[in-house]
Scaffold this motif. Structure first.
Motif, PDB file in Angstrom:
ATOM      1  N   LEU A 174       4.631   3.077   6.434  1.00 23.83           N
ATOM      2  CA  LEU A 174       3.302   2.853   5.885  1.00 23.83           C
ATOM      3  C   LEU A 174       3.235   3.517   4.515  1.00 23.83           C
ATOM      4  O   LEU A 174       3.724   4.632   4.338  1.00 23.83           O
ATOM      5  CB  LEU A 174       2.223   3.431   6.798  1.00 23.83           C
ATOM      6  CG  LEU A 174       2.127   2.847   8.209  1.00 23.83           C
ATOM      7  CD1 LEU A 174       1.035   3.560   9.002  1.00 23.83           C
ATOM      8  CD2 LEU A 174       1.871   1.345   8.170  1.00 23.83           C
ATOM      9  N   ARG A 175       2.622   2.842   3.558  1.00 24.77           N
ATOM     10  CA  ARG A 175       2.484   3.377   2.206  1.00 24.77           C
ATOM     11  C   ARG A 175       1.022   3.654   1.907  1.00 24.77           C
ATOM     12  O   ARG A 175       0.174   2.780   2.102  1.00 24.77           O
ATOM     13  CB  ARG A 175       3.075   2.404   1.176  1.00 24.77           C
ATOM     14  CG  ARG A 175       4.593   2.323   1.272  1.00 24.77           C
ATOM     15  CD  ARG A 175       5.189   1.279   0.343  1.00 24.77           C
ATOM     16  NE  ARG A 175       6.654   1.362   0.399  1.00 24.77           N
ATOM     17  CZ  ARG A 175       7.397   0.767   1.322  1.00 24.77           C
ATOM     18  NH1 ARG A 175       6.802   0.030   2.264  1.00 24.77           N
ATOM     19  NH2 ARG A 175       8.712   0.895   1.324  1.00 24.77           N
ATOM     20  N   PHE A 176       0.749   4.859   1.444  1.00 25.90           N
ATOM     21  CA  PHE A 176      -0.598   5.257   1.054  1.00 25.90           C
ATOM     22  C   PHE A 176      -0.718   5.025  -0.452  1.00 25.90           C
ATOM     23  O   PHE A 176       0.017   5.631  -1.238  1.00 25.90           O
ATOM     24  CB  PHE A 176      -0.848   6.716   1.410  1.00 25.90           C
ATOM     25  CG  PHE A 176      -0.959   6.970   2.888  1.00 25.90           C
ATOM     26  CD1 PHE A 176      -2.171   7.338   3.460  1.00 25.90           C
ATOM     27  CD2 PHE A 176       0.142   6.817   3.731  1.00 25.90           C
ATOM     28  CE1 PHE A 176      -2.280   7.574   4.828  1.00 25.90           C
ATOM     29  CE2 PHE A 176       0.047   7.041   5.094  1.00 25.90           C
ATOM     30  CZ  PHE A 176      -1.163   7.416   5.650  1.00 25.90           C
ATOM     31  N   ARG A 177      -1.654   4.156  -0.842  1.00 27.64           N
ATOM     32  CA  ARG A 177      -1.772   3.738  -2.234  1.00 27.64           C
ATOM     33  C   ARG A 177      -3.081   4.205  -2.855  1.00 27.64           C
ATOM     34  O   ARG A 177      -4.117   4.273  -2.180  1.00 27.64           O
ATOM     35  CB  ARG A 177      -1.671   2.210  -2.340  1.00 27.64           C
ATOM     36  CG  ARG A 177      -0.293   1.659  -1.966  1.00 27.64           C
ATOM     37  CD  ARG A 177      -0.232   0.155  -2.173  1.00 27.64           C
ATOM     38  NE  ARG A 177       1.106  -0.391  -1.929  1.00 27.64           N
ATOM     39  CZ  ARG A 177       2.062  -0.470  -2.839  1.00 27.64           C
ATOM     40  NH1 ARG A 177       1.826  -0.040  -4.074  1.00 27.64           N
ATOM     41  NH2 ARG A 177       3.246  -0.992  -2.537  1.00 27.64           N
ATOM     42  N   ASP A 178      -3.012   4.507  -4.141  1.00 28.79           N
ATOM     43  CA  ASP A 178      -4.203   4.854  -4.898  1.00 28.79           C
ATOM     44  C   ASP A 178      -5.114   3.627  -4.961  1.00 28.79           C
ATOM     45  O   ASP A 178      -4.682   2.558  -5.388  1.00 28.79           O
ATOM     46  CB  ASP A 178      -3.807   5.288  -6.309  1.00 28.79           C
ATOM     47  CG  ASP A 178      -4.999   5.749  -7.122  1.00 28.79           C
ATOM     48  OD1 ASP A 178      -5.868   4.903  -7.444  1.00 28.79           O
ATOM     49  OD2 ASP A 178      -5.066   6.943  -7.464  1.00 28.79           O
ATOM     50  N   PRO A 179      -6.375   3.739  -4.550  1.00 25.26           N
ATOM     51  CA  PRO A 179      -7.262   2.567  -4.519  1.00 25.26           C
ATOM     52  C   PRO A 179      -7.558   1.988  -5.894  1.00 25.26           C
ATOM     53  O   PRO A 179      -7.933   0.813  -5.995  1.00 25.26           O
ATOM     54  CB  PRO A 179      -8.547   3.112  -3.870  1.00 25.26           C
ATOM     55  CG  PRO A 179      -8.128   4.347  -3.154  1.00 25.26           C
ATOM     56  CD  PRO A 179      -7.017   4.933  -3.974  1.00 25.26           C
ATOM     57  N   LYS A 180      -7.416   2.787  -6.947  1.00 25.70           N
ATOM     58  CA  LYS A 180      -7.745   2.296  -8.285  1.00 25.70           C
ATOM     59  C   LYS A 180      -6.536   1.693  -8.999  1.00 25.70           C
ATOM     60  O   LYS A 180      -6.658   0.685  -9.690  1.00 25.70           O
ATOM     61  CB  LYS A 180      -8.349   3.417  -9.117  1.00 25.70           C
ATOM     62  CG  LYS A 180      -9.689   3.901  -8.570  1.00 25.70           C
ATOM     63  CD  LYS A 180     -10.305   4.969  -9.450  1.00 25.70           C
ATOM     64  CE  LYS A 180     -11.657   5.401  -8.897  1.00 25.70           C
ATOM     65  NZ  LYS A 180     -12.297   6.468  -9.736  1.00 25.70           N
TER      66      LYS A 180
END
Length: 283
Positions: A174-180
């Protein structure tokens, strides 16, 4: 007729046995399923039964669901459902009324794009595409597209934990990504007893834990976001049996959480029913 206590005990025993059966089946090296689209599933590794607790789920309501919707993403926002529909030439993001399944608004993706996971961030929706490397941002009220991101690899599921967008790609990562910016902040390998759990698909965050559909399997897994450990497994086989789907791709896929009323909604690709489930407290 068995008592309520006896029925509950039998259900818990059934789910515990199902955990063991799932582990034995997947670890045995059974052939990987082939999707109607030609996608071949990576070899799946089952959660080991030792640390994985069965999660009791009670169906409390059923709602109509578009049987032609190839569901890839589902979420609850502002009193309604939002749904991402897949397949090239048929992919959409929809605003759907719960009570009757009516589509209140829709945004159509280009015909060459296969719509995938969907997540809410502030007042926007973010949707993935399977192989085109594009994530789209939509205004949650109007469903007008307001921007897009580029990313590498495949897009499967997407969810928000309030700090980041969490993406699956069919692997155990799973990759946690910056929402912006959509930049990767960190990666998390999902394991059960040290073994990777692959084919992670649609995602939802519930009380801080990550819930995931596992492609071509009739269960949800609950994942600890701190270390990636699978801590629970929910049997959805009764739901799949009830909808009596004949298409091999009509698998469970779609998880939405209403935190205000603590309602869990689940459905599947091409399913005619959306189920409301009440979760018993986690162990």
């Amino acid at each position: 007729m068995p008592s309520g206590r006896t029925s509950a005990r039998r259900f818990r025993n059934h789910v515990a046995a199902m955990v063991l059966a799932v582990a034995a089946t997947l670890v045995s090296g059974a052939p990987a399923p082939v999707a109607a689209t030609g996608q071949v599933a990576p070899p799946a590794t089952a959660p080991s039964p030792a640390p994985v607790y069965p999660i009791t789920a009670r169906i409390v309501a059923r709602y109509p669901h578009d049987p032609g919707a190839f569901t890839e993403g589902l979420l609850w926002h502002d009193g309604a459902l939002f749904e991402s529909i897949g397949l090239e030439g048929r992919s959409e993001v929809r605003h759907v009324r719960l009570e009757d399944g009516q589509v209140l608004a829709r945004a159509v993706l280009p015909a060459d794009q296969f719509g995938e996971g969907l997540a809410l961030w502030e007042n926007s929706l973010v949707s993935l595409t399977w192989k085109t490397g594009l994530a789209h941002r939509w205004d949650a009220k109007t469903l007008k597209r307001t921007g897009s991101f580029r990313y590498t690899g495949e897009g499967w599921g997407l969810a928000s934990d309030g700090k980041a967008l969490i993406q699956s790609d069919g692997s155990a990562t799973l990759r946690f990504r910056d929402p912006k910016s959509f930049a990767v902040q960190r990666e998390l390998t999902v394991t059960a007893n040290g073994r990777p759990v692959r084919n992670l698909n649609e995602l939802e965050v519930i009380d801080g834990a990550i819930f995931a559909n596992v492609w071509h399997r009739n269960y949800l897994v609950r994942i600890d976001p701190a270390n990636g450990a699978v801590t629970g497994l929910m049997d959805l086989s009764a739901l799949a049996t009830e909808v009596a789907a004949t298409d091999p791709e009509a698998v469970p896929n779609g998880i939405a959480w209403d935190p205000a009323k603590r309602r869990l909604f689940v459905t599947g690709k091409l399913w005619p029913t959306l189920f409301e489930i009440a979760l018993d407290p986690a162990p």
